[in-house]
Motif scaffolding. Structure first.
Motif, short mmCIF file in Angstrom:
data_model
loop_
_atom_site.label_atom_id
_atom_site.label_comp_id
_atom_site.label_asym_id
_atom_site.label_seq_id
_atom_site.Cartn_x
_atom_site.Cartn_y
_atom_site.Cartn_z
N LEU A 1 0.67 -1.08 -0.11
CA LEU A 1 0.02 -0.13 -0.16
C LEU A 1 0.90 1.06 0.01
O LEU A 1 0.47 2.16 -0.69
CB LEU A 1 -0.88 -0.03 1.38
CG LEU A 1 -2.39 -0.38 1.15
CD1 LEU A 1 -2.81 -0.34 2.33
CD2 LEU A 1 -3.19 0.20 0.07
N MET A 2 1.86 1.25 0.85
CA MET A 2 2.74 2.68 0.87
C MET A 2 3.53 2.69 -0.39
O MET A 2 3.51 3.85 -1.07
CB MET A 2 3.76 2.21 2.03
CG MET A 2 2.93 2.22 3.41
SD MET A 2 2.01 3.74 3.90
CE MET A 2 3.46 4.92 3.78
N ILE B 1 -4.54 8.01 3.53
CA ILE B 1 -4.34 6.25 3.46
C ILE B 1 -2.83 5.99 3.89
O ILE B 1 -2.76 4.96 4.65
CB ILE B 1 -4.41 6.17 1.88
CG1 ILE B 1 -5.71 6.10 1.38
CG2 ILE B 1 -3.67 4.63 1.57
CD1 ILE B 1 -5.93 6.01 -0.18
N GLN B 2 -1.82 6.84 3.66
CA GLN B 2 -0.69 6.42 4.15
C GLN B 2 -0.55 6.70 5.60
O GLN B 2 -0.04 5.56 6.34
CB GLN B 2 0.37 7.53 3.42
CG GLN B 2 0.58 7.39 2.20
CD GLN B 2 1.48 8.44 1.30
OE1 GLN B 2 1.62 9.64 1.60
NE2 GLN B 2 2.30 7.76 0.63
N ILE B 3 -1.12 7.85 6.29
CA ILE B 3 -1.06 7.67 7.68
C ILE B 3 -1.89 6.64 8.36
O ILE B 3 -1.35 5.76 9.48
CB ILE B 3 -1.94 9.05 8.42
CG1 ILE B 3 -0.79 10.31 7.81
CG2 ILE B 3 -2.05 9.11 9.61
CD1 ILE B 3 -1.52 11.40 7.88
N ILE B 4 -3.01 6.34 7.93
CA ILE B 4 -3.64 5.15 8.48
C ILE B 4 -3.15 3.61 8.07
O ILE B 4 -2.85 2.95 9.10
CB ILE B 4 -5.16 5.20 7.74
CG1 ILE B 4 -5.85 6.15 8.09
CG2 ILE B 4 -5.76 3.59 7.82
CD1 ILE B 4 -7.28 6.39 7.27
N ALA B 5 -2.36 3.54 6.76
CA ALA B 5 -1.61 2.44 6.71
C ALA B 5 -0.56 2.29 7.66
O ALA B 5 -0.10 1.04 8.51
CB ALA B 5 -1.15 2.32 5.37
N ILE B 6 0.20 3.30 7.61
CA ILE B 6 1.40 3.36 8.91
C ILE B 6 0.87 3.09 10.42
O ILE B 6 1.49 2.23 11.19
CB ILE B 6 2.20 4.73 8.86
CG1 ILE B 6 2.71 4.73 7.66
CG2 ILE B 6 3.02 4.92 10.00
CD1 ILE B 6 3.57 6.04 7.13
N SER B 7 -0.28 3.59 10.65
CA SER B 7 -1.00 3.55 11.71
C SER B 7 -1.27 1.97 12.10
O SER B 7 -1.12 1.29 13.19
CB SER B 7 -2.13 4.26 12.06
OG SER B 7 -1.68 5.55 12.15
N ILE C 1 -8.63 -1.97 6.87
CA ILE C 1 -10.07 -1.82 5.74
C ILE C 1 -10.20 -0.29 5.38
O ILE C 1 -10.71 0.03 4.44
CB ILE C 1 -11.05 -2.56 6.93
CG1 ILE C 1 -10.94 -4.03 6.73
CG2 ILE C 1 -12.47 -2.16 6.19
CD1 ILE C 1 -11.91 -4.59 8.09
N VAL C 2 -10.01 0.45 6.53
CA VAL C 2 -10.35 1.98 6.22
C VAL C 2 -9.36 2.45 4.97
O VAL C 2 -9.64 3.08 4.02
CB VAL C 2 -10.08 2.77 7.56
CG1 VAL C 2 -9.96 4.22 7.11
CG2 VAL C 2 -11.30 2.51 8.53
N ALA C 3 -8.02 2.14 5.22
CA ALA C 3 -6.81 2.50 4.16
C ALA C 3 -7.60 2.06 2.94
O ALA C 3 -7.51 2.65 1.76
CB ALA C 3 -5.52 2.06 4.38
N LEU C 4 -7.87 0.56 2.60
CA LEU C 4 -8.23 0.14 1.33
C LEU C 4 -9.74 0.90 0.85
O LEU C 4 -9.88 1.02 -0.43
CB LEU C 4 -8.60 -1.39 1.63
CG LEU C 4 -7.31 -2.15 1.85
CD1 LEU C 4 -7.58 -3.73 2.13
CD2 LEU C 4 -6.36 -2.10 0.58
#
Length: 149
Positions: free
Chosen positions: A18-19, A66-72, A104-107
């Motif tokens: 994702l990143m 998306i990047q912030i949520i994926a990193i989280s 799920i939120v990031a996707l």
């Protein structure tokens, strides 16, 4: 359900992909905005450029989120692994569940960004849509196969 240390580790590859994907999208959007900024300074017709920049800024915010949520999600996965290591299974399950929810939120946001991207491309191509429609392509092929008409 037993949670092993390898279970949250599975999210690492997903988050990494994702990143990479959304870092590339971010760079492409930034380049488009820079190009439009130059175009804005030189062209008379500015309304279309402004509308495009507004859409791109919205997409940039989504990509950033998306990047912030994926990193989280990755961070929660790492904490989950730590909790498994120190044998705090209930807390580990909660952190793993949180990591999955963030993923799920990031996707979901990525689907939104892709939809905005498609809408922008359709708008960009709308002025030539009649030239590439299936009906006009059939007419052109028919005319090419019958040059005497």
């Amino acid at each position: 359900m037993e949670l092993t240390i390898s279970t949250p580790a599975l999210l690492f590859s997903t988050v990494s992909l994702l990143m990479i994907a959304f870092t590339n999208r971010f760079l492409a959007l930034a380049s488009l905005i820079r190009d439009l900024h130059v175009k804005y300074k030189t062209e008379e017709e500015k309304e279309n450029i402004i509308a495009q920049i507004i859409g791109l800024k919205r997409r940039l915010r989504i990509v950033r989120n998306i990047q912030i949520i994926a990193i989280s999600s990755l961070l929660l996965s790492a904490v989950c692994m730590l909790l498994i290591f120190i044998e705090k299974e209930l807390a580990a399950k909660w952190f793993f569940g949180g990591a999955l929810m963030l993923q799920i939120v990031a996707l979901t946001l990525s689907v939104r960004e892709i939809t905005l991207s498609m809408n922008a491309l359709e708008l960009e191509l709308s002025d030539i849509a009649e030239l590439i429609s299936p009906v006009s392509l059939r007419k052109r092929r028919k005319n090419e196969s019958h040059p005497d008409s």
